[in-house]
Structures are given as C-alpha cells and as structure tokens.
Design a protein around this motif. Structure first.
Motif, mmCIF file in Angstrom:
data_model
loop_
_atom_site.group_PDB
_atom_site.id
_atom_site.type_symbol
_atom_site.label_atom_id
_atom_site.label_comp_id
_atom_site.label_asym_id
_atom_site.label_seq_id
_atom_site.Cartn_x
_atom_site.Cartn_y
_atom_site.Cartn_z
ATOM 1 N N VAL A 86 0.847 -1.203 0.000
ATOM 2 C CA VAL A 86 0.000 0.000 0.000
ATOM 3 C C VAL A 86 0.880 1.249 0.000
ATOM 4 C CG1 VAL A 86 -1.691 1.318 1.347
ATOM 5 C CG2 VAL A 86 -1.971 -1.154 1.098
ATOM 6 N N GLY A 87 1.971 1.201 0.757
ATOM 7 C CA GLY A 87 2.914 2.326 0.776
ATOM 8 C C GLY A 87 3.494 2.593 -0.605
ATOM 9 N N MET A 88 3.822 1.513 -1.336
ATOM 10 C CA MET A 88 4.333 1.654 -2.704
ATOM 11 C C MET A 88 3.305 2.333 -3.602
ATOM 12 S SD MET A 88 7.392 0.200 -3.282
ATOM 13 C CE MET A 88 7.298 -0.223 -5.013
ATOM 14 N N LEU A 89 2.023 1.895 -3.463
ATOM 15 C CA LEU A 89 0.956 2.453 -4.309
ATOM 16 C C LEU A 89 0.753 3.938 -4.034
ATOM 17 C CD1 LEU A 89 -1.640 -0.473 -4.117
ATOM 18 C CD2 LEU A 89 -0.322 0.249 -6.133
ATOM 19 N N VAL A 90 0.846 4.317 -2.740
ATOM 20 C CA VAL A 90 0.653 5.723 -2.382
ATOM 21 C C VAL A 90 1.864 6.544 -2.820
ATOM 22 C CG1 VAL A 90 0.387 7.345 -0.448
ATOM 23 C CG2 VAL A 90 -0.908 5.193 -0.460
ATOM 24 N N ALA A 91 3.051 6.038 -2.517
ATOM 25 C CA ALA A 91 4.270 6.799 -2.848
ATOM 26 C C ALA A 91 4.433 6.963 -4.353
ATOM 27 C CB ALA A 91 5.492 6.107 -2.248
ATOM 28 N N SER A 92 3.891 6.025 -5.134
ATOM 29 C CA SER A 92 4.007 6.130 -6.593
ATOM 30 C C SER A 92 2.749 6.746 -7.220
ATOM 31 C CB SER A 92 4.268 4.747 -7.196
ATOM 32 O OG SER A 92 3.188 3.876 -6.869
ATOM 33 N N SER A 93 1.907 7.346 -6.330
ATOM 34 C CA SER A 93 0.705 8.075 -6.770
ATOM 35 C C SER A 93 -0.312 7.213 -7.508
ATOM 36 C CB SER A 93 1.083 9.279 -7.658
ATOM 37 O OG SER A 93 1.978 10.103 -6.964
ATOM 38 N N GLN A 94 -0.274 5.896 -7.311
ATOM 39 C CA GLN A 94 -1.308 5.055 -7.932
ATOM 40 C C GLN A 94 -2.557 5.031 -7.062
ATOM 41 O OE1 GLN A 94 0.386 1.422 -10.040
ATOM 42 N NE2 GLN A 94 2.093 1.904 -8.678
ATOM 43 N N VAL A 95 -2.396 5.389 -5.771
ATOM 44 C CA VAL A 95 -3.516 5.544 -4.849
ATOM 45 C C VAL A 95 -3.320 6.872 -4.139
ATOM 46 C CG1 VAL A 95 -4.506 4.683 -2.672
ATOM 47 C CG2 VAL A 95 -3.945 3.062 -4.491
ATOM 48 N N GLU A 96 -4.429 7.620 -3.982
ATOM 49 C CA GLU A 96 -4.293 8.927 -3.325
ATOM 50 C C GLU A 96 -4.045 8.781 -1.831
ATOM 51 O OE1 GLU A 96 -7.495 11.709 -4.049
ATOM 52 O OE2 GLU A 96 -7.649 10.864 -6.087
ATOM 53 N N HIS A 97 -3.226 9.663 -1.320
ATOM 54 C CA HIS A 97 -2.867 9.627 0.089
ATOM 55 C C HIS A 97 -4.099 9.700 0.989
ATOM 56 C CE1 HIS A 97 -0.785 10.575 3.821
ATOM 57 N NE2 HIS A 97 0.289 10.053 3.254
ATOM 58 N N ALA A 98 -5.041 10.579 0.608
ATOM 59 C CA ALA A 98 -6.226 10.808 1.451
ATOM 60 C C ALA A 98 -7.057 9.538 1.615
ATOM 61 C CB ALA A 98 -7.077 11.917 0.856
ATOM 62 N N MET A 99 -6.980 8.651 0.619
ATOM 63 C CA MET A 99 -7.802 7.437 0.665
ATOM 64 C C MET A 99 -7.389 6.479 1.764
ATOM 65 S SD MET A 99 -8.377 6.349 -3.238
ATOM 66 C CE MET A 99 -9.173 7.438 -4.373
ATOM 67 N N VAL A 100 -6.100 6.464 2.114
ATOM 68 C CA VAL A 100 -5.630 5.508 3.116
ATOM 69 C C VAL A 100 -5.533 6.122 4.515
ATOM 70 C CG1 VAL A 100 -4.341 4.151 1.431
ATOM 71 C CG2 VAL A 100 -3.180 5.980 2.683
ATOM 72 N N ALA A 101 -5.823 7.434 4.608
ATOM 73 C CA ALA A 101 -5.701 8.089 5.916
ATOM 74 C C ALA A 101 -6.647 7.447 6.927
ATOM 75 C CB ALA A 101 -6.007 9.580 5.777
ATOM 76 N N GLY A 102 -6.139 7.150 8.110
ATOM 77 C CA GLY A 102 -6.963 6.568 9.163
ATOM 78 C C GLY A 102 -6.995 5.052 9.160
ATOM 79 N N TYR A 103 -6.416 4.422 8.114
ATOM 80 C CA TYR A 103 -6.404 2.958 8.028
ATOM 81 C C TYR A 103 -5.031 2.404 8.419
ATOM 82 C CZ TYR A 103 -10.684 2.973 5.151
ATOM 83 O OH TYR A 103 -11.954 3.118 4.676
ATOM 84 N N ALA A 104 -5.055 1.239 9.078
ATOM 85 C CA ALA A 104 -3.839 0.442 9.231
ATOM 86 C C ALA A 104 -4.016 -0.805 8.376
ATOM 87 C CB ALA A 104 -3.629 0.065 10.686
ATOM 88 N N PHE A 105 -2.904 -1.399 7.921
ATOM 89 C CA PHE A 105 -2.978 -2.547 7.016
ATOM 90 C C PHE A 105 -2.157 -3.724 7.532
ATOM 91 C CE2 PHE A 105 -3.904 1.230 4.605
ATOM 92 C CZ PHE A 105 -4.938 0.849 3.752
ATOM 93 N N PHE A 106 -2.723 -4.924 7.362
ATOM 94 C CA PHE A 106 -2.064 -6.148 7.822
ATOM 95 C C PHE A 106 -2.310 -7.254 6.815
ATOM 96 C CE2 PHE A 106 -3.820 -3.698 11.255
ATOM 97 C CZ PHE A 106 -2.772 -3.547 12.143
ATOM 98 N N GLY A 107 -1.304 -8.019 6.493
ATOM 99 C CA GLY A 107 -1.547 -9.198 5.665
ATOM 100 C C GLY A 107 -0.337 -9.638 4.884
ATOM 101 N N GLU A 108 -0.308 -10.938 4.622
ATOM 102 C CA GLU A 108 0.723 -11.493 3.766
ATOM 103 C C GLU A 108 0.180 -11.535 2.344
ATOM 104 O OE1 GLU A 108 2.134 -15.332 5.069
ATOM 105 O OE2 GLU A 108 3.056 -15.731 3.114
ATOM 106 N N LEU A 109 1.041 -11.263 1.371
ATOM 107 C CA LEU A 109 0.611 -11.253 -0.024
ATOM 108 C C LEU A 109 1.027 -12.526 -0.745
ATOM 109 C CD1 LEU A 109 1.465 -7.620 -1.162
ATOM 110 C CD2 LEU A 109 -0.807 -8.657 -1.166
ATOM 111 N N GLY A 110 0.092 -13.082 -1.519
ATOM 112 C CA GLY A 110 0.468 -14.147 -2.446
ATOM 113 C C GLY A 110 1.000 -13.511 -3.715
ATOM 114 N N LEU A 111 1.699 -14.286 -4.544
ATOM 115 C CA LEU A 111 2.276 -13.716 -5.778
ATOM 116 C C LEU A 111 1.189 -13.227 -6.719
ATOM 117 C CD1 LEU A 111 5.147 -16.287 -6.459
ATOM 118 C CD2 LEU A 111 5.212 -14.169 -5.142
#
Ligand SMILES: [Zn+2]
Length: 510
Positions: A86-111
C-alpha cells in the motif's frame, strides 16, 4: 514521494505498532528495506513486486527505500507485505494519500495479489495506531472481537484498492459470539466426572485442585485413571470471564497454528504436551516472533504433564518462573518477550520404571532403579504441588459394582462457591494467599494447631509445606461451607492429600 502506513508486528503474544515508510526517489533503481527486518520481511520485496504486477499496478523502476519505524525493534513475519504494498501504491501516486488516511494494514501477499492469513491477528490489530484496520477476509472474524477497531476485509490487493476508491464493497464479518457457558454446559467441552468409577481420592483431589487452584501430582501405575481424572479437571473449573476469554484468544491467535474462530474460548483450556515434544513447543520461542508454547496455551487453564519424570530437565526447570509469577520470559538473539503462562499444573508419574511399584510383589525394578526414577524429579518442582496423591488400579468387581460418580456440573457448583469465598478474601483462589496473610485468613483451631506442631517436630513437614497444607485445608473448609478457624479434620485431610510425597527421595524434599 513518501508514504507512511500504520501497521504492527508481533512480539511473543503482544502487538507493537510499526510505521511503514516508503520513499521513492530518482537515482539508481533499487529496493531497500531498513529498520531491522528479518528474513521473511526482506523477502517481502519479491512478493510485493509480483503482487503489484499481477494485480495490474505499476512497479516503479526508481529507487525505493522502505523504512520500518521504530528502527530499534527487530521486525518479523510476513504481515508487513500489505502495508509495504500500500505504501508503494501511495508513494508512486497510484492511490491517493487521502484514501488511506486513518487505516492500518495487515496481511501477507500471495504472488497473485491475494491476501493471506497471518498469526497474531488480535494482538496486531488492537495495537495499531489507527481506528480502521484492513485485514485479509480470512482474518476478519478474528479481528472483529476487538471492540475498539473497525475491521475491513479484502480478498486481494486489487479488491482492496477498489474498496478504498469506493468502487467495491469491503467484506465485513459478523462479530464472533462468546458462548454463554455455565457449569451445566461443561459436559459439552470436557468429559464428565460421572464417567470415573471409584477413585474417591482422585475425584476429591480434582475438586480441591479446581476450587483452590492447587497444583496436583498423581502417582500410580498405568491404567489407574490419571489421564482420565486430569482431563476432567477443566470441566469443573469456573468458565472464563470475557476479559480472560479475550486474553486466551490473543495467545491462540499468536500461536504457530491459530485456530479458526467460531466462538471465543469460554472454557479453561486443557493442554497435554507429550514429553518428547521439543522444549520450544512446550516453553515457547523459536521463530522470530517468539511464538507461545504449550505453557502459554494453557494460560488460565490446565497444563497436564503425563510421565513428568520423562520431560527434559530444561523443560521442568523452565516451569519454575511461570509457577511463581504466571509468566515466562523468552530471549533469543536481538529479541525477547514476556508471555502469559498462569496455569493449573497437573502431573502424573508412574511409581517406578515398570509402573507396578505400588502393588506388592508385582514390581520388577531394583531398589536403586526405583530411587533413581523418583530422584529425576527435582525437589523445588515437587514442592510446588500442594496435592500429591497415589492412585491404584481399580479392581474389576469394583468397576462393575460401582454406580456412576457425581457429575461435573455438581462438582463445578461447589468449586465456584469456594472460589467466591476466596474472592471475598481478596484472592482469585486460596493457593495465591501469601504466607504472611495465612495467620489472618486461615487461623487454626487449637487441635489443628497441635497436629501441625507434631508433624513439624517429627520433621515430615517443612515451614513451606506447612503453609501449603494450610491453604489446602482452607479450601477443604470452604468446600464444606465452614468458616475458619480451620478444624483438625481439614488439616488431617490436607496432610493425607500430600502423602504421595513420601514416595520421593525424602532428602531432596526436606
Ligand atoms: Zn517397578
């Protein structure tokens, strides 16, 4: 561009908040994770890259630095995959910063971008610095037991971004119910004492152990019903309170194989590790998040160690701290944790290597072999058992003639009444009354005092032993509904219920 995403890591059974900062800059392309990541976290790079690409997002060919703060704490586990992605998506402007504000994220990713379950859901989600938590859908039920967090489930990275943008719905779990459980329901969870034929002493010891929280040692040949009695003990203990239930759930959630939650555990747990199990699986530790062992999984329940003398010395020695303080400290390179481990210890042992040591004429062991066998148990550990009884194999006609024993629910009622009396004294159970308070809380009637004195003078009882006898006698009086001062018959029964100590090397018991 920089993004900062709240998440958490697991230390023992506790969550510790972590901020995942992703910085993308021009320069030589590369991907670095700093802030004491362990091997699994370092491997995040490959999982995150594959997940982003297969989910239709871009992987930036610039210089990426991921910083896990605070940097002094070692980061373990794969649950940081998702906040990094999610940090990559925000830092690369693929997701807007405001959209993730207030959320925490947890999880393992499959390929393929799918989100996977991870250990310690309850501890991680409850410790993060955000009120909204996004977890894999397989974790939503478990996370929803935390009353202070809003929990959102996503099946994949793509679903998650869709939901953040409002194009898709989050998956939300119905909350996990806690079962109403009273004594009458105990049979649903544990075998019933009614199945135990005969064994009056064993049944009595189980009741007193449950009522006073007294650790119990049973000595007897194979087939004398030691395991049968031990497994019925949790069924007569009082049900867990909501807070206790959450605490137990938290420990199971952080274990190596978290259970699927249908309900929160409402009954005390019963754990019976085999003596060949590794010391890590019994005591805890091992992997980089220091997972809880059997002694922590038995927290607020019963730990049953069959063939006590066969357990490795390192395991038996490590029981002292939990028996004393109700917790276990585990340290590995660069990381240490304190895990809860307050259990009722029930142990069993054969009287000798061949097992028949209590039947005259049947034992095939030499005297020295019998002594060596009993001496394997250290005096300090034996001292922790307020109750040590010997059990004989029931005779066949005894088994046939006997009517069913008293059922667990009846015993459980007396146990909870005794626990209530102890609570009025200001302790959870009588075994926790400090020695200095015994004079006031458990005064002795003159005759009882005289009996104790005789035992002390004859040397069969130590000062510490005397305190233990007093606590057990108080529990016996509570079960009988009699107020202190403690009568001589209650002291006499308490002394009788530690008689099996005489079978161990007398010198080491002192
Ligand atoms: Zn023998």
């Amino acid at each position: 561009m920089i993004a900062s995403i709240p998440s958490a890591i697991l230390l023992g059974v506790d969550g510790s908040p972590v901020s995942v900062e992703v910085h993308i800059s021009s320069g030589i392309p590369g991907f670095n994770i700093v802030g004491l990541p362990d091997a699994a976290v370092r491997e995040s790079r490959d999982r995150v890259r594959a997940a982003l690409l297969t989910s239709g997002f871009k992987w930036c060919s610039s210089r990426v630095t991921v910083n896990l703060a605070p940097s002094a704490v070692r980061k373990a586990g794969a649950a940081l995959d998702l906040p990094i992605a999610v940090g990559m998506l925000v830092a690369s402007s693929q997701v807007e910063h405001a959209m993730v504000a207030g959320y925490a994220f947890f999880g393992e990713l499959g390929l393929d971008g799918s989100l996977r379950k991870f250990p310690g859901v309850i501890s991680l989600v409850s410790s993060c610095d955000a009120t909204k938590a996004v977890v894999p859908t397989s974790c939503t039920r478990e996370a929803s037991v935390i009353p202070t967090k809003e929990v959102y489930g996503a099946t994949s990275l793509k679903h998650l971004v869709g939901a953040l943008k409002g194009e898709e719905d989050w998956m939300v779990a119905e909350s996990v119910d806690i079962l109403e459980s009273v004594g009458s329901e105990s049979g649903r969870y544990y075998p019933d004492l009614a199945d135990v034929r005969g064994q009056a002493v064993g049944r009595r010891a189980v009741e007193i152990a449950a009522a006073g929280g007294h650790h119990l040692l049973m000595v007897g040949p194979p087939g004398s019903g030691k395991t049968m009695l031990a497994s019925r003990l949790p069924g007569v203990l009082p049900p867990l309170s909501y807070e206790e239930s959450l605490e137990v759930a938290r420990i199971y959630s952080a274990s190596a194989s978290p259970p699927e939650w249908d309900v929160l555990p409402s009954r005390p747990t019963f754990r019976a590790p085999h003596h060949t199990a590794t010391s890590v699986s019994i005591v805890g530790g091992g992997s980089s998040w220091l997972r809880p062992g059997e002694i922590s999984l038995a927290h607020l329940g019963v730990l049953f160690l069959d063939e006590l003398g066969e357990f490795p010395r390192v395991v038996l020695d490590s029981l002292r701290e939990p028996l004393e303080d109700g917790l276990v400290r585990i340290s590995r390179a660069m990381v240490s944790a304190v895990l809860p481990a307050r259990f009722l210890l029930v142990a069993a042992t054969n009287p000798c290597p061949c097992g028949e040591g209590m039947t005259p004429g049947s034992c095939r062991c030499s005297k020295s072999a019998r002594e060596r066998y009993m001496a394997r148990l250290s005096g300090p550990l034996l001292d922790r058992f307020d109750l040590s009884i010997s059990l004989a194999k029931p005779q066949v006609d005894e088994l046939l003639s006997m009517s069913p024993g008293e059922p667990s629910r009846v015993v459980a009622l007396r146990v909870s009444m005794a626990r209530e009396i102890a609570r009025d004294r200001g302790v959870i159970c009588n075994s926790r009354i400090p020695s200095w308070a015994l004079e006031q809380l458990a005064p002795l009637a003159p005759e009882a005092m005289a009996l104790m004195e005789r035992r002390l003078r004859s040397g069969v009882l130590s000062a510490r032993g005397m305190d233990n006898v007093r606590r057990v006698a108080l529990t016996i009086a509570d079960l009988a509904g009699e107020d202190p001062p403690i009568k001589v018959e209650h002291i006499a029964e308490a002394l009788q219920l530690r008689a099996a100590r005489a079978m161990f090397n007398a010198e080491q018991l002192r």
